[in-house]
Scaffold this motif. Sequence first.
Motif, PDB file in Angstrom:
ATOM      1  N   LYS A 126      49.657 -17.404 -34.950  1.00 34.83           N
ATOM      2  CA  LYS A 126      49.708 -18.839 -34.108  1.00 34.83           C
ATOM      3  C   LYS A 126      49.895 -19.978 -35.125  1.00 34.83           C
ATOM      4  O   LYS A 126      49.103 -20.598 -35.789  1.00 34.83           O
ATOM      5  N   ASN A 127      51.379 -20.257 -35.262  1.00 31.30           N
ATOM      6  CA  ASN A 127      51.621 -21.195 -36.016  1.00 31.30           C
ATOM      7  C   ASN A 127      52.852 -22.108 -35.366  1.00 31.30           C
ATOM      8  O   ASN A 127      53.249 -21.688 -34.271  1.00 31.30           O
ATOM      9  N   LEU A 128      53.496 -23.009 -36.146  1.00 32.09           N
ATOM     10  CA  LEU A 128      54.258 -23.954 -35.377  1.00 32.09           C
ATOM     11  C   LEU A 128      55.755 -23.440 -35.228  1.00 32.09           C
ATOM     12  O   LEU A 128      56.259 -23.369 -34.062  1.00 32.09           O
ATOM     13  N   ILE A 129      56.137 -22.498 -36.224  1.00 30.27           N
ATOM     14  CA  ILE A 129      57.684 -21.739 -35.813  1.00 30.27           C
ATOM     15  C   ILE A 129      57.391 -20.780 -34.846  1.00 30.27           C
ATOM     16  O   ILE A 129      58.549 -20.481 -34.096  1.00 30.27           O
ATOM     17  N   ASN A 130      56.213 -20.133 -34.661  1.00 27.68           N
ATOM     18  CA  ASN A 130      56.339 -19.140 -33.764  1.00 27.68           C
ATOM     19  C   ASN A 130      55.984 -19.849 -32.299  1.00 27.68           C
ATOM     20  O   ASN A 130      56.452 -19.437 -31.311  1.00 27.68           O
ATOM     21  N   ALA A 131      55.495 -20.945 -32.230  1.00 24.79           N
ATOM     22  CA  ALA A 131      55.403 -21.744 -31.017  1.00 24.79           C
ATOM     23  C   ALA A 131      56.512 -22.247 -30.618  1.00 24.79           C
ATOM     24  O   ALA A 131      57.147 -22.016 -29.356  1.00 24.79           O
ATOM     25  N   PHE A 132      57.709 -22.648 -31.531  1.00 28.38           N
ATOM     26  CA  PHE A 132      58.894 -22.847 -31.206  1.00 28.38           C
ATOM     27  C   PHE A 132      59.685 -21.640 -30.540  1.00 28.38           C
ATOM     28  O   PHE A 132      60.514 -21.866 -29.584  1.00 28.38           O
ATOM     29  N   ALA A 133      59.609 -20.501 -31.028  1.00 27.03           N
ATOM     30  CA  ALA A 133      60.312 -19.359 -30.875  1.00 27.03           C
ATOM     31  C   ALA A 133      59.865 -19.177 -29.273  1.00 27.03           C
ATOM     32  O   ALA A 133      60.825 -18.733 -28.426  1.00 27.03           O
ATOM     33  N   GLU A 134      58.391 -19.088 -29.011  1.00 26.71           N
ATOM     34  CA  GLU A 134      58.126 -19.114 -27.556  1.00 26.71           C
ATOM     35  C   GLU A 134      58.824 -20.030 -26.655  1.00 26.71           C
ATOM     36  O   GLU A 134      59.331 -19.951 -25.397  1.00 26.71           O
ATOM     37  N   ILE A 135      58.926 -21.477 -27.010  1.00 25.82           N
ATOM     38  CA  ILE A 135      59.688 -22.391 -26.398  1.00 25.82           C
ATOM     39  C   ILE A 135      61.014 -22.143 -26.281  1.00 25.82           C
ATOM     40  O   ILE A 135      61.781 -22.259 -25.130  1.00 25.82           O
ATOM     41  N   TYR A 136      61.680 -21.536 -27.296  1.00 23.47           N
ATOM     42  CA  TYR A 136      63.430 -21.007 -27.166  1.00 23.47           C
ATOM     43  C   TYR A 136      63.224 -20.076 -26.282  1.00 23.47           C
ATOM     44  O   TYR A 136      64.347 -20.072 -25.318  1.00 23.47           O
TER      45      TYR A 136
END
Length: 572
Positions: A111-121
């Motif tokens: 749970k970090n920011l880049i993986n949060a972005f990946a889920e949004i993508y």
Amino acid sequence: MVKVPQTPMSRIALCCSGGGYRAASFHLGALTYLHELKFEGKPLLHRVVALSTVSGGTITGVVYALHQQKGKSFAEFYHFLLQQLKSTDLVRLGLEKLNTGAVWQNTSKRKNLINAFAEIYDMHFTQGETFDVFSNMAHSHLEEVMFNATEFSKGVIFRFQSDGRFGNYYFPVKKDISAEIKLSDIIAASSCFPGGFEPIEWPDDFVHSETIELKEELPLMAKVGLMDGGIYDNQGIDSILLSETRANAKPFDLIIISDVTSPYFHPFEFSKTRGDGKWSNQTFYNLTSRVKTWYTRIKWGLFILSCVCIIYLGYSSFVDSTLTGIALTLLVLVSGLIFLMISARKKIEGYISDKLQYFKSELADDLPLDDLHSLKFSKIPLGRFEPLILDRIKSLTILISTIFLKTVRRLVYGRLYDSEEYRFRRASNLIRQLTREDYEQQQMRNQHDQTYYQNLEGCDPGLKGSYEQVIGEKLEEIAQDAASFGTTLWFLEKDRVEDRLNSLIITGQASMCFTLLKYLTELQYTPGNGYDDLSQSQKREIDHLYQKCRKDWERFKVEPDFLNEKMQRNPA
């Protein structure tokens, strides 16, 4: 002299640079104009057989290639990506995913920011699709796609590509495993720029509910952090050049680099030391001493107050009175405050000590912390700390965002522009080329170069002259607006109000038109380059293409948004 290709526009490679939403929008405009042009009865965009993207360019590249594989029309792709760029606030949604209790679709991800972005993508741009969609490229005019990241073990490129080695020499990825990787994770890896994000870990962060082969191989695979492809090559040129060296590979007739990176440096400016004011002359040592002094005074004051209460209660023998009640209440409160103060201080000091020890152990290999520990930073006035900190932050920012990236940019461009082999096989679609500053600098720099397009005998008079004559005021305002937009992965409300997205798309369209005009002028009118030896049908098609670009350019000058208006009238 190097000769022009026998079929100059038949096989095109397109590179889409990094640069956040600025790049994604600019490249959308560039693709739109390539689709608008016709060559031998088909959109010129359909002559693009290889697509190499980096960072923000990967957003546009992945979405376009995906829509092609699914048999979608260009209008469907255009309106889909336009809507996502307008409405998807990546930062807000990403930070919300880091909140306590936020829902993560992929629970295996850290749970970090880049993986949060990946889920949004995954939710907004690629809808769960994996790289398996590119296992058969027969559904598209694209023969190969290359989405680039940088790995932080050997410091070289890491390619997510449909042909050639997936990964790199040090971290090769089997075809069955590559097919399981989500496109959203590829976008995240390619656009994971330093400072804004932490690295995304290969292969652990790429595991999801449908990865079968990857889960089986996971214990045997080496782990490595992946970050922005722009660290190694922000234009994606290296992957295109490498693809030409593969066995049985056909050379490209034209390599177009669509690039939003500015070539200009912003000079470093030193911060001023401020010696005025009470706080500027204070030191951390003095402030810490004052805090300790006040802590001791308050603690002893509370202790004395509790003693007074105890003495009064003993003297009054706990007689039932208002003062006795007040004294008991104060004694309990004061005793509790003393206990809390002592307890809190111990916990805070313990927490700070543990964290300092943790950071020291984690950073011991990267920073000389033992040597720094001996320095007496606590006795430096706060006013002198400001420039010490600000100058380091500013110099580090310039190093990463300007000096390093632009130095790499020059080296990568050098592989194309320092080689005669690519003289008539290269064209650069640059976001700044329509600005007054860039146009006038190019004129001054090339005024004595007889191979420069404006100095060729057959160059159209409308493409020569002052900035006002060639480009004009209407395009100037839009181009300057687009060039001044920062490298971010979002559009702020202010940017939406000012219609920055529209400016970026129009600039991508007009710049691509201007780029092709310059290229076709050099192609047709450079003496002795072999153009006259081409077949009549080839020359006729190239002339038709040139005349269309020339006509469109005049229209861009008076009606910059004409192509956008046309796209709006052609709904998906």
